[in-house]
Scaffold this motif. Structure first.
Motif, short mmCIF file in Angstrom:
data_model
loop_
_atom_site.label_atom_id
_atom_site.label_comp_id
_atom_site.label_asym_id
_atom_site.label_seq_id
_atom_site.Cartn_x
_atom_site.Cartn_y
_atom_site.Cartn_z
N HIS A 1 0.84 -1.21 0.00
CA HIS A 1 0.00 0.00 0.00
C HIS A 1 0.87 1.26 0.00
CE1 HIS A 1 -3.77 2.17 1.42
NE2 HIS A 1 -2.83 3.07 1.64
N HIS B 1 2.03 4.31 -2.92
CA HIS B 1 1.97 5.77 -2.78
C HIS B 1 3.25 6.41 -3.31
CE1 HIS B 1 -1.80 6.47 -0.83
NE2 HIS B 1 -1.53 5.70 0.22
N HIS C 1 -5.68 7.90 -2.94
CA HIS C 1 -6.09 6.54 -3.29
C HIS C 1 -6.91 6.52 -4.58
CE1 HIS C 1 -5.54 6.39 1.21
NE2 HIS C 1 -4.69 5.46 0.80
ZN ZN Z 1 -2.86 5.18 1.72
#
Ligand code: ZN
Length: 177
Positions: free
Chosen positions: A76, A80, A89
């Motif tokens: 995750h 980014h 997101h």
């Molecule tokens: Zn995030």
């Protein structure tokens, strides 16, 4: 009750490094090139990616067996850095995250009750008192469970053990006291 392999900081760094190499092989251009991994004491967030390329993971993972959640958090946060933090997101991040194998919007959620409890300020610690009297802290929990309160080694029914060492009884440490 079986104990699973517990995550240590070196183990977390090894998993992180593996995931970072995978991501580097898939994406040549990173909006924020990775610079460093560090840990903080966050109890509400599993990880954070910074525009200077740092990724910070919660040390809540240490001592748990929440490997799946850890991998998910790492993917995750790597997504980014690759996609660009300003895109949050959105579709761009979602595309990268999917390529890395992250579950969508996984951060802040967890399948691991162990991790979930540790992230919260759970009021109790479940302690296993072994047959030789040794006390082992098991995990932070929200409430006392009857099956542990009522359990005695000599009583009929299930016998709990840790790696083959039988547990005599359980106790709860109340952190509100
Ligand atoms: Zn995030």
């Amino acid at each position: 009750m079986q104990t699973e392999a517990e995550l240590t900081k070196p183990a977390i760094r090894t998993i992180f490094e593996r995931e970072r190499c995978r991501a580097s092989a898939l994406f040549a251009h990173w909006e924020h090139p990775f610079t460093a991994l560090s840990f903080n004491r966050a109890r509400r967030s599993y990880g954070h990616a910074h525009a200077d390329g740092r990724i910070v993971l919660s040390n809540t993972f240490v001592g748990t067996s929440a490997t799946t959640d850890l991998e998910d958090t790492i993917r995750h946060e790597l997504a980014h850095l690759i996609a660009g933090i300003r895109f949050k997101h959105g579709p761009r991040w979602q595309q990268v995250a999917a390529s890395l194998g992250a579950r969508p919007r996984a951060s802040g959620r967890s399948e691991s009750s162990e991790l979930h409890e540790k992230m919260s300020d759970a009021p109790f610690t479940l302690i296993a008192v072994m047959r030789d009297g040794e006390e082992r802290a098991m995990r932070r929990v929200f409430r006392r469970a009857r099956r542990y309160v009522d359990y005695r080694y000599g009583k009929r029914g299930q016998r709990y053990h840790i790696g083959g060492d039988f547990i005599e009884r359980f106790e709860y440490l109340d952190h509100r006291e």
